[in-house]
Design a protein around this motif. Structure first.
Motif, PDB file in Angstrom:
ATOM      1  N   HIS A 413      59.488 -21.286  41.981  1.00 27.81           N
ATOM      2  CA  HIS A 413      58.826 -21.423  40.687  1.00 27.81           C
ATOM      3  C   HIS A 413      57.417 -21.947  40.923  1.00 27.81           C
ATOM      4  CE1 HIS A 413      58.290 -22.070  36.417  1.00 27.81           C
ATOM      5  NE2 HIS A 413      57.972 -23.338  36.633  1.00 27.81           N
ATOM      6  N   GLU A 415      53.594 -23.064  39.217  1.00 24.69           N
ATOM      7  CA  GLU A 415      52.858 -23.475  38.025  1.00 24.69           C
ATOM      8  C   GLU A 415      51.414 -23.759  38.395  1.00 24.69           C
ATOM      9  OE1 GLU A 415      55.804 -26.239  35.564  1.00 24.69           O
ATOM     10  OE2 GLU A 415      55.858 -26.632  37.726  1.00 24.69           O
ATOM     11  N   LYS A 423      49.071 -27.092  31.713  1.00 27.54           N
ATOM     12  CA  LYS A 423      49.653 -25.933  32.379  1.00 27.54           C
ATOM     13  C   LYS A 423      49.103 -24.657  31.748  1.00 27.54           C
ATOM     14  CE  LYS A 423      54.107 -25.932  33.081  1.00 27.54           C
ATOM     15  NZ  LYS A 423      55.555 -25.750  32.831  1.00 27.54           N
ATOM     16  N   TRP A 425      49.560 -21.433  33.529  1.00 31.07           N
ATOM     17  CA  TRP A 425      50.248 -20.247  34.069  1.00 31.07           C
ATOM     18  C   TRP A 425      51.481 -20.713  34.805  1.00 31.07           C
ATOM     19  CZ3 TRP A 425      51.508 -18.740  39.064  1.00 31.07           C
ATOM     20  CH2 TRP A 425      51.894 -17.397  39.223  1.00 31.07           C
ATOM     21  N   GLN A 426      52.551 -19.880  34.749  1.00 26.55           N
ATOM     22  CA  GLN A 426      53.736 -20.136  35.551  1.00 26.55           C
ATOM     23  C   GLN A 426      54.471 -18.827  35.778  1.00 26.55           C
ATOM     24  OE1 GLN A 426      56.402 -22.775  33.528  1.00 26.55           O
ATOM     25  NE2 GLN A 426      56.817 -21.368  31.864  1.00 26.55           N
ATOM     26  N   SER A 427      55.236 -18.781  36.850  1.00 21.61           N
ATOM     27  CA  SER A 427      56.008 -17.582  37.142  1.00 21.61           C
ATOM     28  C   SER A 427      57.122 -17.923  38.123  1.00 21.61           C
ATOM     29  CB  SER A 427      55.116 -16.480  37.732  1.00 21.61           C
ATOM     30  OG  SER A 427      55.824 -15.260  37.828  1.00 21.61           O
ATOM     31  N   ASP A 428      58.176 -17.093  38.105  1.00 21.18           N
ATOM     32  CA  ASP A 428      59.314 -17.281  39.000  1.00 21.18           C
ATOM     33  C   ASP A 428      59.442 -16.074  39.928  1.00 21.18           C
ATOM     34  OD1 ASP A 428      60.855 -19.777  38.063  1.00 21.18           O
ATOM     35  OD2 ASP A 428      60.448 -18.688  36.201  1.00 21.18           O
TER      36      ASP A 428
END
Length: 463
Positions: A413, A415, A423, A425-428
């Motif tokens: 994960h 961030e 925050k 942006w985030q992505s998995d």
């Protein structure tokens, strides 16, 4: 000066995944140690591993450490140097235990810096001195870590503000912001800006006693707004929390301290991604030793979280920081078992205050600056079998950065936070391939990578 790299040359930042529950923290002591003038120290977030990593021998430091090129620590001293014991800029290589005096302060260039350095988006350090310059009331300066050039940018005086006791913050508009504790139109201090591209210094706000007297610390940014505190003034004279909108030059007092809920703050605020300000006061509260508090920017509600007490540390001069485990950490200038201050933790999830370490003469005491989270280089270690090295580059970048998860099989994960903690942006990613491009405006960002119970946070610079 901008640093650019060809397609064949990159600064690659290697992230090794470390346990998120136990951040490694670094700080400074202004007193004690082998030579009596302070130490650089490290401690784990659970209170273990305290070490006086370096005993200061060339000047005492009041300020907060900063990371710079080569994952080296940088800071300032209020004494030492070769120009009459007026202070210096230094670097410390933790991997090699090497301390280097980079620049010695003098009366013309400014001296007695009371806070550390800011690494701006243009890869230069910026700072303030409390004295020196043409009026002997402090200066704003830059320092280039690549070529060692120190530049005095602005003399401070009774008109534009003087005797700054805090550091600087960089806004998204390409300006630096800081405060001076005295001077200005009402002799109560100023909030000022410095344009990195044009070099223009501007007084943004003149403080007045009723609206806050003598601002300390440095402004903190959240959602393009500045937040800070004054030592005194306000409706009851105990100081206040303020906001300032750079776009409209609108200043507002958002909380007046009343003594019972704290008074006389001297450090900066910190802010969570959820928009909650956290801070210390140096006085007030149940024991008149200061308090830990939070202020929710969404609801406007102020809450006292902890009353400092002599036995467990009190009268903090600096602020708090939010570590990667989500807890607050800081120092107290006095109190503790030896009366030389303490390293403290406040667990936000449980509302629990914990004294992590009692400062002492032998190990160093009277800490004033804030803690930073810094994973000191310690050679090449092995990672858990499901994790392999994650490469990130280039850093600094012109706006696009690639994160490569080669051979990593565990879910990850990611961030991305602004320097103010928001925050954006985030992505998995479940498995390789996992390359991703990030395109963001010029500035300093923090990237947090989490995989299971392991986490690592690092600084990224886009220019």
């Amino acid at each position: 000066m901008k640093i650019r790299f060809s397609s064949l040359v990159f600064f690659i930042l290697f992230y090794t995944i470390s346990q998120a529950q136990i951040p490694q923290l670094w700080g400074t002591n202004s007193f004690g140690g082998s030579f009596g003038i302070g130490t650089l120290y490290r401690i784990n977030g659970d209170g273990t591993g305290y070490s006086s990593s370096y005993n200061m021998s060339s000047g005492s430091t009041y300020g907060t450490l900063s990371t710079g090129p080569g994952n080296i620590l940088f800071g300032t001293t209020v004494s030492g140097g070769v120009s009459g014991n007026l202070g210096s800029i230094f670097s410390y290589n933790a991997a090699q235990n090497t301390y280097t005096t980079l620049f010695s302060m003098d009366s013309f260039s400014g001296y007695y810096p009371h806070q550390g350095l800011l690494l701006a988006s243009n890869s230069l350090f910026y700072g303030l001195t409390s004295q020196g310059g043409s009026a002997n009331e402090g200066v704003l300066f830059s320092y280039n870590p690549q070529n060692g050039i120190f530049t005095k940018l602005q003399d401070l005086n009774s008109t534009n503000g003087y005797y700054p006791e805090g550091g600087l913050a960089e806004g998204p508009n390409g300006k630096l912001y800081g405060v001076a504790t005295a001077g200005g139109l009402n002799s109560s201090g100023t909030l000022f800006s410095y344009n990195l591209s044009g070099g223009m210094f501007t007084v943004e706000h003149d403080f007045i006693f009723a609206g806050g007297f003598s601002p300390w610390g440095k402004p903190v940014l959240y959602n393009n707004m500045l937040y800070g505190m004054t030592f005194g003034g306000g409706t009851l004279g105990y100081g206040l929390i303020y906001s300032f909108d750079p776009a409209t030059s609108t200043f507002a007092a958002i909380h007046y301290f009343n003594g019972t809920d704290g008074s006389a703050p001297t450090g900066p605020l910190c802010v969570s991604p959820a928009g909650i300000l956290y801070g210390n006061t140096s006085q007030g509260g149940a024991n008149n030793g200061g308090v830990i508090f939070e202020f929710d920017l969404n609801s406007g509600v102020y809450t006292k979280l902890h009353d400092y007490a002599d036995s467990t540390g009190w009268k903090p001069m600096g602020g708090l920081m939010i570590a990667s485990d989500g807890n607050l950490y800081g120092n107290t200038n006095f109190g503790g078992a030896n009366s030389f201050g303490a390293v403290i933790k406040y667990d936000l999830s449980s509302g629990t205050y914990l004294k992590l370490h009692d400062c002492s003469v032998s190990e160093g005491g009277f800490p004033r600056g804030e803690l930073i989270e810094y994973n000191a280089p310690s050679g090449t270690g092995e990672l858990p079998s499901q994790h392999e090295t994650i490469t990130i580059g280039p850093n600094p970048s012109s706006g696009t950065i690639t994160i490569d998860f080669k051979h990593t099989t565990a879910p990850i994960h990611i961030e991305l936070f602004t320097i103010s903690g928001k925050k954006i942006w985030q992505s998995d990613y479940l498995s390789y391939p996992g390359s991703v491009n990030l395109n963001e405006p010029a500035g300093v960002y923090f990237l947090k990578i989490t995989s299971g119970s392991y986490s690592q946070t690092g600084k990224l610079i886009f220019y």
